[in-house]
Scaffold this active site. Structure first.
Site, PDB file in Angstrom:
ATOM      1  N   ARG A  45       0.854  -1.205   0.000  1.00 17.89           N
ATOM      2  CA  ARG A  45       0.000   0.000   0.000  1.00 17.89           C
ATOM      3  C   ARG A  45       0.877   1.238   0.000  1.00 17.89           C
ATOM      4  NH1 ARG A  45      -1.451   1.900   4.553  1.00 17.89           N
ATOM      5  NH2 ARG A  45      -2.007  -0.094   5.486  1.00 17.89           N
ATOM      6  N   TYR A  97     -16.623  16.578 -14.983  1.00 20.39           N
ATOM      7  CA  TYR A  97     -17.082  15.193 -15.079  1.00 20.39           C
ATOM      8  C   TYR A  97     -18.241  14.933 -14.099  1.00 20.39           C
ATOM      9  CZ  TYR A  97     -16.729  10.096 -14.827  1.00 20.39           C
ATOM     10  OH  TYR A  97     -16.993   8.757 -14.838  1.00 20.39           O
ATOM     11  N   ASP A 169      -8.157  18.571 -13.999  1.00 19.57           N
ATOM     12  CA  ASP A 169      -8.400  17.216 -14.481  1.00 19.57           C
ATOM     13  C   ASP A 169      -8.059  17.239 -15.973  1.00 19.57           C
ATOM     14  OD1 ASP A 169      -9.532  14.937 -15.623  1.00 19.57           O
ATOM     15  OD2 ASP A 169     -11.218  14.884 -14.215  1.00 19.57           O
ATOM     16  N   LYS A 194      -8.875   6.359 -19.519  1.00 19.89           N
ATOM     17  CA  LYS A 194      -9.195   6.877 -20.852  1.00 19.89           C
ATOM     18  C   LYS A 194      -7.943   6.831 -21.742  1.00 19.89           C
ATOM     19  CE  LYS A 194     -12.919   7.539 -18.488  1.00 19.89           C
ATOM     20  NZ  LYS A 194     -13.296   8.767 -17.842  1.00 19.89           N
TER      21      LYS A 194
HETATM   22  C1  LIG Z   1     -13.793   9.066 -16.488  1.00 16.75           C
HETATM   23  C2  LIG Z   1     -13.435  10.370 -15.906  1.00 16.75           C
HETATM   24  C3  LIG Z   1     -13.202  10.516 -14.522  1.00 16.75           C
HETATM   25  C4  LIG Z   1     -13.391   9.377 -13.544  1.00 16.75           C
HETATM   26  O1  LIG Z   1     -12.414   8.405 -13.743  1.00 16.75           O
HETATM   27  P1  LIG Z   1     -12.641   6.849 -13.359  1.00 16.75           P
HETATM   28  O2  LIG Z   1     -11.333   6.254 -13.734  1.00 16.75           O
HETATM   29  O3  LIG Z   1     -13.781   6.365 -14.199  1.00 16.75           O
HETATM   30  O4  LIG Z   1     -12.950   6.799 -11.913  1.00 16.75           O
HETATM   31  C5  LIG Z   1     -12.810  11.753 -14.052  1.00 16.75           C
HETATM   32  N1  LIG Z   1     -12.683  12.809 -14.888  1.00 16.75           N
HETATM   33  C6  LIG Z   1     -12.924  12.714 -16.204  1.00 16.75           C
HETATM   34  C7  LIG Z   1     -12.787  13.921 -17.059  1.00 16.75           C
HETATM   35  C8  LIG Z   1     -13.310  11.495 -16.757  1.00 16.75           C
HETATM   36  O5  LIG Z   1     -13.562  11.426 -18.070  1.00 16.75           O
END
Ligand SMILES: *Cc1c(COP(=O)(O)O)cnc(C)c1O
Length: 392
Positions: A45, A97, A169, A194
């Protein structure tokens, strides 16, 4: 080192113990200590060599000092917000998001944090929203699903002038397209599920910073909260990242072709794409992005059914998510943004007929043919001017 070389050689490019060019998956929970405390790793961890490799890699790619890997993008976001306390206030983008809004509204507010939601493209609105107890400005650019672009350097500057943090983000751009730390941002977050992972086979989150104090706090919270990325997932993620440039080149060039096609398609009434010279955010996008990303949203002409269109495609996959090898299409109002009350959604410009397309890396000829047959087979398409957007 150039970005594309970093993808291959930065981070940990070979295993320290065996020279293996592919970092091994260290499936160990604990590590033998020769002498008490004299050990690089204690417990997985707190640190694991496979996770280390992907953490060092993302830090290098974002031109940061420290990277942290989490079990999802959402876990990464939650861990970053765990730096803050009851009574703290945040300025947050109005187009972030959906899961981030859910986290804020149903979790973080219960812990006594407050939020002012603004269109972060409006720099005066961002500045005016800052209060005495504001701790950070949190935004996405380009946004989802309208692909609005905020001037990162200017927001970072406003944050600095007011002594608050700026947090971005960067999921929709990926570090191939945009590296916010270089523009003065304090913390970069990714849903690595992504573009970074890239193959629709892993859920992961990443955080990068340049600031040593912030790195210490985030590392402390990563270990305390424990939503770490497991060794196997860390390995899958670092393997995906290595081909980011190859994939992004194809993503970007295909998206430009899809944009050119949609621009001539008479059944499309509006296109949202920062690479569009007529897009109000085009100049800002040109300044801060290398390429315009691989997301494009559009609306069909009145009377045409977006549901029928997305269901009628054969090659383009009807699915949520983005940044995958395969092209993914969805209707935000019914899918990714379905949880937002309709009124709020419409206020934010997300119409019922909006379609969001994550352009994949297929041969663009096949992509355009699929879109073309989708348009041609739509009920009511004959009523609009039609024919031959592909040929013209
Ligand atoms: C998918 C996404 C998230 C969340 O990510 P996860 O890996 O699905 O928890 C956060 N911000 C954006 C812009 C996203 O497209």
């Amino acid at each position: 080192m150039e970005f594309e070389t970093k993808l291959i050689h930065a981070g940990v490019s070979e295993d320290k113990y065996t020279g293996a060019t592919s970092i091994p998956i260290y499936m160990a929970s604990t590590f033998h200590q020769e002498k008490v405390g004299e050990t690089e790793y204690e417990y997985s961890r707190s640190g694991n060599p496979t996770r280390d490799a992907v953490e060092k890699l993302i830090a290098d790619l974002e031109n940061g000092n420290d990277g942290f890997a989490f079990s999802s993008g959402s876990a990464a976001i939650n861990t970053v917000f765990s730096m803050f306390s009851v009574g703290d206030h945040f300025v947050i983008g109005n187009d972030v998001y959906g899961g981030t809004f859910r986290l804020i509204n149903t979790v973080l507010k219960r812990f006594g944090m407050t939020f002012t939601v603004v269109d972060t493209r409006d720099l005066a609105a961002v500045e005016n929203a800052i209060q005495d107890n504001t701790k950070a400005i949190y935004l996405e650019t380009p946004t989802n699903p309208l692909l609005h672009v905020t001037d990162i350097a200017k927001v970072a500057q406003i944050a600095k002038e007011h002594g608050v943090l700026s947090i971005i983000d960067n999921t929709f751009a990926s570090p191939y397209v945009q590296r916010p730390l270089e523009q003065g941002v304090d913390i970069v977050i990714h849903s690595a599920s992504k573009y970074l992972g890239g193959h629709s086979d892993v859920i992961a989150g990443l955080v990068v910073t340049n600031d040593q104090k912030l790195a210490e706090q985030i590392g402390y919270l990563q270990n305390s909260i424990g939503s770490i990325l497991a060794p196997q997932e860390s390995w899958i993620l670092q393997r995906g990242i290595k081909t980011l440039a190859l994939r992004m080149r194809a993503h970007l060039s295909n998206t430009k072709k899809v944009f050119d096609y949609l621009s001539k398609q008479p059944l499309v009434s509006k296109i949202y794409y920062p690479g569009d010279p007529n897009n109000p955010d085009h100049e800002v996008a040109k300044k801060q992005m290398d390429g315009f990303g691989a997301m494009i949203s559009f609306e069909l002409k009145d009377g045409l059914d977006p549901k029928e269109f997305v269901e009628g495609l054969h090659l383009v996959t009807l699915a949520e998510s983005l940044g995958a090898l395969e092209s993914l299409i969805e209707i935000p109002a019914l899918m990714t943004h379905g949880a937002i009350p309709r009124e709020t959604r419409l206020e934010n410009g997300i119409k019922d007929e909006l379609i969001r397309l994550s352009v994949g890396v297929e041969d663009p000829k096949d992509l355009l043919l699929d879109l073309e047959q989708g348009f041609a087979n739509l009920k009511g398409s004959q009523d609009h001017v039609r024919n031959g957007a592909l040929d013209s």
